[in-house]
Design a protein around this motif. Structure first.
Motif, PDB file in Angstrom:
ATOM      1  N   ASN A  56      56.850 -20.835 -55.168  1.00  0.00           N
ATOM      2  CA  ASN A  56      57.960 -21.682 -54.720  1.00  0.00           C
ATOM      3  C   ASN A  56      58.015 -22.934 -55.601  1.00  0.00           C
ATOM      4  O   ASN A  56      57.076 -23.233 -56.324  1.00  0.00           O
ATOM      5  CB  ASN A  56      57.788 -22.064 -53.248  1.00  0.00           C
ATOM      6  N   ALA A  57      59.147 -23.642 -55.500  1.00  0.00           N
ATOM      7  CA  ALA A  57      59.294 -24.880 -56.287  1.00  0.00           C
ATOM      8  C   ALA A  57      59.541 -26.062 -55.355  1.00  0.00           C
ATOM      9  O   ALA A  57      60.301 -26.977 -55.683  1.00  0.00           O
ATOM     10  CB  ALA A  57      60.434 -24.722 -57.287  1.00  0.00           C
ATOM     11  N   GLY A  58      58.922 -26.052 -54.193  1.00  0.00           N
ATOM     12  CA  GLY A  58      59.116 -27.155 -53.229  1.00  0.00           C
ATOM     13  C   GLY A  58      60.531 -27.122 -52.677  1.00  0.00           C
ATOM     14  O   GLY A  58      61.153 -26.059 -52.576  1.00  0.00           O
ATOM     15  N   SER A  59      61.044 -28.302 -52.370  1.00  0.00           N
ATOM     16  CA  SER A  59      62.411 -28.370 -51.822  1.00  0.00           C
ATOM     17  C   SER A  59      63.384 -27.845 -52.864  1.00  0.00           C
ATOM     18  O   SER A  59      63.381 -28.335 -53.996  1.00  0.00           O
ATOM     19  CB  SER A  59      62.789 -29.811 -51.516  1.00  0.00           C
ATOM     20  N   PHE A  60      64.228 -26.900 -52.452  1.00  0.00           N
ATOM     21  CA  PHE A  60      65.163 -26.346 -53.438  1.00  0.00           C
ATOM     22  C   PHE A  60      66.474 -27.130 -53.475  1.00  0.00           C
ATOM     23  O   PHE A  60      67.185 -27.114 -54.460  1.00  0.00           O
ATOM     24  CB  PHE A  60      65.443 -24.863 -53.156  1.00  0.00           C
ATOM     25  N   PHE A  61      66.790 -27.806 -52.354  1.00  0.00           N
ATOM     26  CA  PHE A  61      68.032 -28.582 -52.300  1.00  0.00           C
ATOM     27  C   PHE A  61      67.724 -30.037 -51.951  1.00  0.00           C
ATOM     28  O   PHE A  61      66.759 -30.321 -51.248  1.00  0.00           O
ATOM     29  CB  PHE A  61      68.975 -28.002 -51.234  1.00  0.00           C
ATOM     30  N   LYS A  62      68.590 -30.922 -52.449  1.00  0.00           N
ATOM     31  CA  LYS A  62      68.432 -32.343 -52.105  1.00  0.00           C
ATOM     32  C   LYS A  62      69.108 -32.605 -50.767  1.00  0.00           C
ATOM     33  O   LYS A  62      70.077 -31.920 -50.409  1.00  0.00           O
ATOM     34  CB  LYS A  62      69.146 -33.204 -53.146  1.00  0.00           C
ATOM     35  N   ASN A  63      68.651 -33.634 -50.070  1.00  0.00           N
ATOM     36  CA  ASN A  63      69.351 -34.047 -48.855  1.00  0.00           C
ATOM     37  C   ASN A  63      70.668 -34.685 -49.270  1.00  0.00           C
ATOM     38  O   ASN A  63      70.668 -35.627 -50.063  1.00  0.00           O
ATOM     39  CB  ASN A  63      68.513 -35.058 -48.068  1.00  0.00           C
ATOM     40  N   PRO A  64      71.808 -34.185 -48.739  1.00  0.00           N
ATOM     41  CA  PRO A  64      73.086 -34.769 -49.174  1.00  0.00           C
ATOM     42  C   PRO A  64      73.303 -36.176 -48.616  1.00  0.00           C
ATOM     43  O   PRO A  64      72.947 -36.446 -47.475  1.00  0.00           O
ATOM     44  CB  PRO A  64      74.132 -33.808 -48.602  1.00  0.00           C
ATOM     45  N   ILE A  65      73.839 -37.039 -49.463  1.00  0.00           N
ATOM     46  CA  ILE A  65      74.200 -38.393 -49.031  1.00  0.00           C
ATOM     47  C   ILE A  65      75.720 -38.390 -48.824  1.00  0.00           C
ATOM     48  O   ILE A  65      76.460 -38.020 -49.748  1.00  0.00           O
ATOM     49  CB  ILE A  65      73.837 -39.446 -50.110  1.00  0.00           C
ATOM     50  N   VAL A  66      76.161 -38.737 -47.639  1.00  0.00           N
ATOM     51  CA  VAL A  66      77.607 -38.674 -47.347  1.00  0.00           C
ATOM     52  C   VAL A  66      78.105 -40.037 -46.854  1.00  0.00           C
ATOM     53  O   VAL A  66      77.314 -40.863 -46.385  1.00  0.00           O
ATOM     54  CB  VAL A  66      77.930 -37.576 -46.301  1.00  0.00           C
ATOM     55  N   SER A  67      79.408 -40.209 -46.924  1.00  0.00           N
ATOM     56  CA  SER A  67      79.995 -41.474 -46.452  1.00  0.00           C
ATOM     57  C   SER A  67      80.054 -41.458 -44.925  1.00  0.00           C
ATOM     58  O   SER A  67      79.937 -40.397 -44.290  1.00  0.00           O
ATOM     59  CB  SER A  67      81.405 -41.620 -47.024  1.00  0.00           C
ATOM     60  N   ASP A  68      80.273 -42.644 -44.340  1.00  0.00           N
ATOM     61  CA  ASP A  68      80.397 -42.740 -42.879  1.00  0.00           C
ATOM     62  C   ASP A  68      81.539 -41.867 -42.363  1.00  0.00           C
ATOM     63  O   ASP A  68      81.441 -41.268 -41.293  1.00  0.00           O
ATOM     64  CB  ASP A  68      80.635 -44.198 -42.461  1.00  0.00           C
ATOM     65  N   ASP A  69      82.629 -41.807 -43.143  1.00  0.00           N
ATOM     66  CA  ASP A  69      83.791 -41.013 -42.717  1.00  0.00           C
ATOM     67  C   ASP A  69      83.443 -39.530 -42.622  1.00  0.00           C
ATOM     68  O   ASP A  69      83.806 -38.849 -41.659  1.00  0.00           O
ATOM     69  CB  ASP A  69      84.947 -41.171 -43.718  1.00  0.00           C
ATOM     70  N   ARG A  95      83.410 -37.154 -39.187  1.00  0.00           N
ATOM     71  CA  ARG A  95      84.112 -35.869 -39.098  1.00  0.00           C
ATOM     72  C   ARG A  95      83.134 -34.758 -38.689  1.00  0.00           C
ATOM     73  O   ARG A  95      83.431 -33.928 -37.826  1.00  0.00           O
ATOM     74  CB  ARG A  95      84.750 -35.546 -40.468  1.00  0.00           C
ATOM     75  N   LEU A  96      81.946 -34.814 -39.279  1.00  0.00           N
ATOM     76  CA  LEU A  96      80.937 -33.793 -39.005  1.00  0.00           C
ATOM     77  C   LEU A  96      80.455 -33.880 -37.548  1.00  0.00           C
ATOM     78  O   LEU A  96      80.288 -32.855 -36.859  1.00  0.00           O
ATOM     79  CB  LEU A  96      79.759 -34.041 -39.954  1.00  0.00           C
ATOM     80  N   GLN A  97      80.265 -35.123 -37.091  1.00  0.00           N
ATOM     81  CA  GLN A  97      79.727 -35.313 -35.732  1.00  0.00           C
ATOM     82  C   GLN A  97      80.724 -34.905 -34.649  1.00  0.00           C
ATOM     83  O   GLN A  97      80.331 -34.602 -33.529  1.00  0.00           O
ATOM     84  CB  GLN A  97      79.292 -36.767 -35.539  1.00  0.00           C
TER      85      GLN A  97
END
Ligand code: NAP
Length: 338
Positions: free
Chosen positions: A236-249, A253-255
Motif C-alpha cells: 500500500n502507499a498510505g492514504s491514497f486520497f487527500k482530505n478535500p478542502i471545501v468552501s462554507d457554501d 449544500r452537503l449538510q
C-alpha cells in the motif's frame, strides 16, 4: 557511474507493484547524484527519483533511469535559541528512524509523525502530516539539487510554499529539483499535541493521564499499526486520497443532504474526511481483482497480489466516480503517479 539495466522495482515500492525500470542508478552522495543527472541529460533519458518508494504508483515499465537516493547522515547543532535544536538530515535517511533518534536524544516535535513510511527527502515534498502536526512546522530549510545545472540550492521555509500535504516541490518546481537534505528546527522541551480522538483514546487505553512525548509517540505507533496495513505484508502507499478542502457554501449544500458529514474548520474553509466519504459509498474492505480497499481504513488502497499501476488507477477512478456521484466532491490523489 554504472547504471544497471532492466531492474525490477517491485521490492523498492511499498505498494509492491510490478514495475521495471530500463536503467537503475544509486546516488550515495550529491556528487553521484549530479553525475547521474548529467548523464541522463546527455543521453536524453527521462529520470525518476526514488526515495523510500512509499508514496508512489510506479508504471509497469519505466523507459528511463530511476535514481535511488542513498545519502545518509544526521547532524545535530545547537541553536542560538536555546529552546531549539537544528537537525540537518540527508534525504536517504529513513523517516521513522529519525523520529526514534530524536526521541532517544530528547529532541521533541516529531512524535505525532512516528511510523510514517518513507525517507526524509520525501517529507517536505508532500508536507507529511499526522494527528494535527505537519513537518512544515519544523522545516528551517530544504537543500535541493537543480536537475538542469547540478547546482545545490537552499530554500527557506517560506520558499517551500507549504500547504496541506503540498509544497512547491509538487507544484511549480516539480521535476526541476531533487531534495538532498532537510534542516529541521526542533524543540528541547516537550510540546505535545495529543488532541486527535484516536490519540486521546489510545493514551487512555495505555492508562496515561499526563502524557510524555514518548507516550504520544507510542500511542501514534499503536493506532497506526492497528488501522493501517503493514507494507511488508500488504502492499500500500498510505492514504491514497487527500482530505478535500471545501468552501462554507459547499459544506452547507452537503449538510442539507447529509446531516452527519464530518468536517473540520480551517480558516474560512472546511476539511472533509475523505475516508468517511469513501466509506459511505461502501468501499471499505471491497476487493477488485488484485487490489482493494483496506478493511480497517477506507483511504488506503491495497495490493492483494501481483497488482500493476493499471489495477490501482482503475480502482481509484471508480472510487472517485462514486464519491462525485454521491456527494459531488472531487477527490484528489495523494501519491505521485509516475
Ligand atoms: P482519523 O483520526 O480517523 O480522522 C479522519 C480525518 O479527520 C483525518 O484525516 C483528519 O485529518 C481529520 N481529523 C480528525 N480529528 C481531527 C481534528 N481534531 N482536527 C482536525 N482534523 C481532524 O484519521 P486517520 O485516517 O486514522 O489518520 C490519522 C492521522 O494520520 C491523520 O492526521 C492522517 O492525515 C495521518 N495519516 C497520514 C497518512 C499518509 O499517508 N499521509 C496515512 C494515514 C494517516 P488530517 O488527515 O488532516 O489530519
Amino acid at each position: 557511474m554504472d547504471w544497471q539495466k532492466n531492474v525490477s522495482l517491485r521490492h523498492r515500492n511499498t505498494f509492491g507493484l510490478d514495475s521495471q525500470t530500463r536503467y537503475f542508478a544509486v546516488a550515495d552522495s550529491t556528487e553521484e547524484l549530479r553525475s547521474h543527472l548529467r548523464r541522463a541529460i546527455e543521453e536524453e533519458r527521462k529520470t525518476f527519483i526514488l526515495g523510500g518508494g512509499s508514496n508512489v504508483v510506479l508504471p509497469r515499465d519505466f523507459d528511463g533511469v530511476t535514481i535511488s537516493l542513498g545519502m545518509r547522515g544526521v547532524k545535530v547543532d545547537s541553536d542560538p535559541d536555546r529552546s531549539r535544536l537544528r537537525v540537518v538530515v540527508q534525504s536517504g535517511e529513513n523517516w521513522h528512524s529519525l523520529v526514534r533518534l530524536c526521541m532517544g536524544k530528547g529532541i521533541f516535535g516529531l512524535e505525532n509523525l512516528a511510523l510514517i513510511p518513507g525517507n526524509v527527502g520525501a517529507a517536505p515534498i508532500q508536507n507529511i502530516g499526522a494527528y494535527g502536526v505537519e513537518v512544515s512546522e519544523f522545516v528551517d530549510f530544504v537543500e535541493a539539487m537543480e536537475v538542469k545545472t547540478g547546482r545545490v540550492v537552499k530554500l527557506t521555509n517560506e520558499e517551500c510554499g507549504f500547504g496541506y500535504r503540498d509544497s512547491v516541490f509538487k507544484g511549480e518546481l516539480a521535476g526541476s529539483l531533487v531534495v538532498t537534505a532537510v534542516g529541521l528546527s526542533l524543540h528541547t522541551r516537550p510540546r505535545l499535541v495529543p488532541d486527535y480522538p484516536d490519540l486521546r483514546a489510545e493514551l487512555e487505553r495505555m492508562g496515561v493521564t499526563k502524557p510524555l512525548p514518548a507516550d504520544v509517540c507510542e500511542a501514534v505507533i499503536r493506532v497506526r499499526r492497528r488501522k493501517l496495513p503493514d507494507p511488508r505484508f500488504v502492499g500500500n502507499a498510505g492514504s491514497f486520497f487527500k482530505n478535500p478542502i471545501v468552501s462554507d457554501d459547499v459544506l452547507k449544500r452537503l449538510q442539507e443532504l447529509h446531516t452527519d458529514v464530518p468536517c473540520f474548520k480551517r480558516a474560512s474553509e472546511c476539511k472533509l474526511a475523505a475516508a468517511w466519504l469513501i466509506d459511505q459509498c461502501g468501499w471499505k474492505g471491497r476487493r477488485c481483482g488484485p487490489v482493494g480497499v483496506w478493511k480497517h481504513h477506507a483511504l488506503v488502497i491495497v495490493n492483494h497480489g501481483r497488482a500493476t499501476s493499471d489495477d490501482v488507477l482503475r480502482l481509484a477512478a471508480s472510487i472517485k466516480e462514486s464519491v462525485v456521484a454521491r456527494f459531488g466532491i472531487e477527490l484528489s490523489v495523494e501519491p505521485t503517479i509516475v
